[in-house]
Design a protein around this motif. Structure first.
Motif, PDB file in Angstrom:
ATOM      1  N   THR A  13      -1.102 -15.044   3.026  1.00  0.00           N
ATOM      2  CA  THR A  13      -1.373 -14.698   1.488  1.00  0.00           C
ATOM      3  C   THR A  13      -1.704 -12.830   1.585  1.00  0.00           C
ATOM      4  OG1 THR A  13      -2.349 -15.215  -0.664  1.00  0.00           O
ATOM      5  CG2 THR A  13      -3.796 -15.281   1.034  1.00  0.00           C
ATOM      6  N   ALA A  14      -1.875 -12.346   0.296  1.00  0.00           N
ATOM      7  CA  ALA A  14      -3.158 -10.689   0.755  1.00  0.00           C
ATOM      8  C   ALA A  14      -4.403 -10.784   0.223  1.00  0.00           C
ATOM      9  CB  ALA A  14      -2.086 -10.215   1.031  1.00  0.00           C
ATOM     10  N   SER A  36      -4.013 -14.978  -5.763  1.00  0.00           N
ATOM     11  CA  SER A  36      -2.997 -15.687  -5.023  1.00  0.00           C
ATOM     12  C   SER A  36      -4.033 -16.814  -4.144  1.00  0.00           C
ATOM     13  CB  SER A  36      -2.223 -14.837  -4.062  1.00  0.00           C
ATOM     14  OG  SER A  36      -1.624 -16.078  -3.180  1.00  0.00           O
ATOM     15  N   GLU A  37      -5.089 -16.154  -3.493  1.00  0.00           N
ATOM     16  CA  GLU A  37      -5.947 -16.460  -2.595  1.00  0.00           C
ATOM     17  C   GLU A  37      -7.020 -17.747  -3.420  1.00  0.00           C
ATOM     18  OE1 GLU A  37      -6.895 -12.538   0.426  1.00  0.00           O
ATOM     19  OE2 GLU A  37      -7.993 -12.879  -1.935  1.00  0.00           O
ATOM     20  N   GLU A  38      -7.194 -17.502  -4.567  1.00  0.00           N
ATOM     21  CA  GLU A  38      -8.100 -18.929  -5.550  1.00  0.00           C
ATOM     22  C   GLU A  38      -7.265 -19.947  -5.488  1.00  0.00           C
ATOM     23  OE1 GLU A  38     -10.569 -15.513  -8.362  1.00  0.00           O
ATOM     24  OE2 GLU A  38      -9.393 -16.490  -8.987  1.00  0.00           O
ATOM     25  N   THR A  67      -4.554 -13.347   5.874  1.00  0.00           N
ATOM     26  CA  THR A  67      -4.319 -13.433   4.569  1.00  0.00           C
ATOM     27  C   THR A  67      -4.966 -11.472   4.998  1.00  0.00           C
ATOM     28  OG1 THR A  67      -5.500 -12.596   2.410  1.00  0.00           O
ATOM     29  CG2 THR A  67      -6.954 -12.978   4.209  1.00  0.00           C
ATOM     30  N   LYS A  68      -4.565 -10.435   3.974  1.00  0.00           N
ATOM     31  CA  LYS A  68      -4.557  -9.427   4.633  1.00  0.00           C
ATOM     32  C   LYS A  68      -4.983  -8.502   3.130  1.00  0.00           C
ATOM     33  CE  LYS A  68       0.612  -9.799   4.376  1.00  0.00           C
ATOM     34  NZ  LYS A  68       0.360 -11.083   3.818  1.00  0.00           N
ATOM     35  N   SER A  91     -12.038 -12.381   0.272  1.00  0.00           N
ATOM     36  CA  SER A  91     -11.049 -12.623   0.717  1.00  0.00           C
ATOM     37  C   SER A  91     -11.419 -14.322   1.237  1.00  0.00           C
ATOM     38  CB  SER A  91      -9.676 -12.704   2.044  1.00  0.00           C
ATOM     39  OG  SER A  91      -9.688 -11.587   0.734  1.00  0.00           O
ATOM     40  N   LEU A  92     -13.172 -14.718   1.730  1.00  0.00           N
ATOM     41  CA  LEU A  92     -13.455 -15.495   2.365  1.00  0.00           C
ATOM     42  C   LEU A  92     -13.735 -16.975   1.105  1.00  0.00           C
ATOM     43  CD1 LEU A  92     -15.263 -14.559   5.697  1.00  0.00           C
ATOM     44  CD2 LEU A  92     -13.342 -15.815   5.236  1.00  0.00           C
TER      45      LEU A  92
END
Length: 312
Positions: free
Chosen positions: A54-55, A63-65, A83-84, A111-112
């Motif tokens: 993902t990113a 998307s990360e969620e 991820t990015k 992101s974490l």
């Protein structure tokens, strides 16, 4: 499912991964169904696809969620999450590339939080900002790796010269760059370097952004707002040429009793230095199809035929 170790890392991944720019990526695609996206990620993990890409810019965090929601139902150590970071967005909708150490650190922390995890297996510098020295940006990621927040460092969307600058201290384990049957430019410079420097090459857009799905016809048109409208492959003449190649590849796939999608992904995996592919999708049935790629094998005659089709 076949599993491979990414070079220069302790990460063992399924050779078929899952790209998730269409999971909550409302800034990239229109009319996305988040339930479909969640079900697709869940289906991938159930099929043994353990490599999720993902990113933070996909859906500007969404998307990360969504992936984070799915991860809570699995053993975190069984999933390799990539991820990015490095693209910064603002309330007014604007986006800038920012590789400064301070921003990269804050981007990773965000992101974490969204992924509901305390580490990322593979963290990429998404794009160079052409301001911050790449060695400085990667140096900050190396510090985060020492702190246990990143297991491996990657980079994407760079030239060979930029890759060399970023890898001056040997910190880069993975390069993500465009590579597929309709665009083999990576073979000229990038792949020889990654092969020679123990760096895994992960192709993005392995299905040529849908073209190698084999469903497009001459009258196909991208919707307004579709991010692919700027892709050279979808310009009129290039698109027509690609469809001819796709038609011939489909015939070969049928002879081998497989699909064009599986043939295209398997061809990438047959190339030296390609340890995994990350096809995307919007629905779980696409993941089921992609998972069958590992069943495809090639003879030298098959590979020669593919070469002839591409160069025709």
């Amino acid at each position: 499912m076949i599993y491979q170790k990414l070079r220069g890392t302790d990460l063992k991944v399924s050779e078929i991964g899952l790209g998730t720019n269409a999971v909550g990526g409302h800034n990239l695609f229109t009319d996305l169904n988040e339930v479909d996206g969640i079900e697709m990620v869940d289906a991938a993990l159930q099929l043994g696809i353990t490599f999720i890409d993902t990113a933070d810019i996909y859906g500007k965090g969404r998307s990360e969620e969504l992936i984070g929601e799915v991860l809570t139902r699995y053993n975190r150590e069984d999933v390799v999450v990539a991820t990015k970071g490095g693209r910064r967005w603002f309330a007014d909708g604007s986006v800038v590339v920012d590789n400064t150490p301070q921003y990269l650190r804050s981007a990773l922390e965000s992101s974490l939080h969204r992924l509901k995890t305390d580490y990322v297996d593979l963290y990429y510098l998404h794009f160079p900002d052409n301001k911050t020295p790449l060695a400085e940006a990667i140096g900050e990621l190396a510090k985060l790796k020492q702190e246990g927040k990143i297991k491996a460092i990657g980079i994407s969307n760079v030239s060979l010269e930029q890759l060399k600058e970023a890898n001056v201290h040997g910190d880069i384990s993975v390069l993500q760059s465009p590579y597929h049957l309709l665009d083999r430019s990576a073979e000229q410079k990038l792949l020889p370097y990654t092969r020679g420097n123990n760096i895994s090459f992960i192709p993005y857009g392995p299905l040529a952004y849908g073209l190698l799905g084999g469903k497009y016809t001459d009258d196909f048109k991208l919707a307004e707002g579709d991010w692919r409208r700027g892709q050279p492959l979808f310009e009129k003449e290039a698109f027509k040429k690609s469809l001819k190649i796709v038609s011939s590849l489909k015939e070969l796939a049928e002879e081998k009793e497989t699909t064009l999608t599986n043939l295209s992904l398997a061809w990438l995996l047959s190339q030296e230095g390609i340890d995994a592919v990350i096809p995307g999708g919007k629905r779980k049935d696409q993941v089921v199809l992609n998972s069958r790629t590992s069943d495809v094998t090639f003879t030298q005659k098959d590979l020669d035929m593919i070469e002839g089709i591409i160069k025709s």
